[in-house]
Write a protein that holds these residues in place. Sequence first.
Motif, short mmCIF file in Angstrom:
data_model
loop_
_atom_site.label_atom_id
_atom_site.label_comp_id
_atom_site.label_asym_id
_atom_site.label_seq_id
_atom_site.Cartn_x
_atom_site.Cartn_y
_atom_site.Cartn_z
N ILE A 125 75.67 56.75 100.81
CA ILE A 125 74.77 57.60 100.02
C ILE A 125 73.84 58.29 101.00
O ILE A 125 73.02 57.65 101.66
N ALA A 126 73.99 59.60 101.13
CA ALA A 126 73.23 60.36 102.13
C ALA A 126 72.27 61.30 101.42
O ALA A 126 72.63 61.96 100.44
N THR B 70 67.27 56.14 95.92
CA THR B 70 67.15 54.84 95.24
C THR B 70 67.81 54.89 93.87
O THR B 70 68.48 53.94 93.45
N TRP B 71 67.62 55.98 93.20
CA TRP B 71 68.24 56.22 91.89
C TRP B 71 69.76 56.13 92.01
O TRP B 71 70.44 55.41 91.26
N LYS C 89 72.94 53.30 102.61
CA LYS C 89 72.00 54.43 102.52
C LYS C 89 71.78 55.04 103.89
O LYS C 89 71.63 54.32 104.88
N THR C 90 71.75 56.36 103.96
CA THR C 90 71.31 57.02 105.20
C THR C 90 70.53 58.28 104.88
O THR C 90 70.77 58.93 103.86
N TYR D 10 76.28 62.78 98.45
CA TYR D 10 75.06 63.44 98.95
C TYR D 10 74.23 63.87 97.76
O TYR D 10 74.76 64.43 96.80
N VAL D 11 72.93 63.61 97.80
CA VAL D 11 72.04 64.07 96.74
C VAL D 11 71.02 65.02 97.34
O VAL D 11 70.34 64.68 98.32
N ALA D 12 70.93 66.21 96.76
CA ALA D 12 69.96 67.21 97.21
C ALA D 12 68.94 67.43 96.10
O ALA D 12 69.27 67.37 94.92
N ARG D 13 67.71 67.65 96.50
CA ARG D 13 66.63 67.92 95.54
C ARG D 13 65.96 69.22 95.95
O ARG D 13 65.85 69.51 97.15
#
Length: 292
Positions: free
Chosen positions: A39-40, A48-49, A103-104, A124-127
């Motif tokens: 999870i990057a 965390t979600w 996690k990274t 990958y999660v982007a905000r």
Amino acid sequence: SSLYRFPLLPVRGIPLMNHIANSWDTIWAFRPDPSDILIATYPKAGTTWTQEIVDLLLHNGDADACKRAPTPARSPFLEIVSPPPILSGIDLMKNMDPPRIIKTHLPFQLVPPAFWENKCKTIYVARNAKDNMVSYYHFDCMNKTQPEPGPWEGYISKFMRGELAWGSWYDHVKGYWKEREKRNILYLFYEDMKENPRREVERIMNYLDLSLSDEVISRIVELTSFEIMKENPMANYSCIPTHVFDNSVSPFMRKGQVGDWRNHFTPEQSKMFAEDYDKKMKDVNIPFRTLI
Ligand code: PPS
């Protein structure tokens, strides 16, 4: 106290916490199992979600199983090696059976190459940049292992120049975006997860080749809501002592909203930020929601 607030050190031009830079060879040489899931994220984008969603998916929605330990012990943080009491990710993984949820925050080019050799599944999660920055600002205020954020105005400049820990947000979101097809990376957006968490949980489930019942999916959506996770001691980082994460400054589970930047940016700051943003992001077409 500023006990742990060491200056950042660059690794191949990316400013990192100094203990990461000092252990770089060990991190770069890390070999995951092919079944491990990465999870990057850029810090504060929804890590965390997503860790909680994936852990619940792997445990068929079993809430008790996912309360076996706090997030950083269930889902190791690859590049964190010290200081205590933050758990060293690589040490932790020596005693964990794959598949591990790793996690990274490393930018794409600094992810240990064995992840790609082994074709590890990667989420990958982007905000959106402004909310991501706001969340990072509050985190840097409360997290005594990061450099002092300083005043908000100057923080915006540091963010725009990529001088925060783990470097430039712009390069980070672009780096994974450009590689997503070649590396089969599932590229998610925090805003999509807020808008329709069930749809995004199902996307993650499908990507992981899992097939859970509608009822279990509903339960996972419920268990990973901001309100429930905020009260879950195994998901809200209350495991970290207050001299490291000072919850009285800002809780780890702070607001969990889209658009909180409006409470922080002045109209002038917003305009200046947008002009610079357009220049930096014009070479890619990442579907961030336009936030005006
Ligand atoms: S870290 O330290 O990089 O791992 O932090 P990360 O988990 O990436 O980001 C923390 C922000 O995510 C929010 N959060 C959530 N939002 C919605 N739903 C859920 N379940 C959830 N869990 C965590 C958290 O509140 C931080 O955002 P802000 O805007 O500061 O509230």
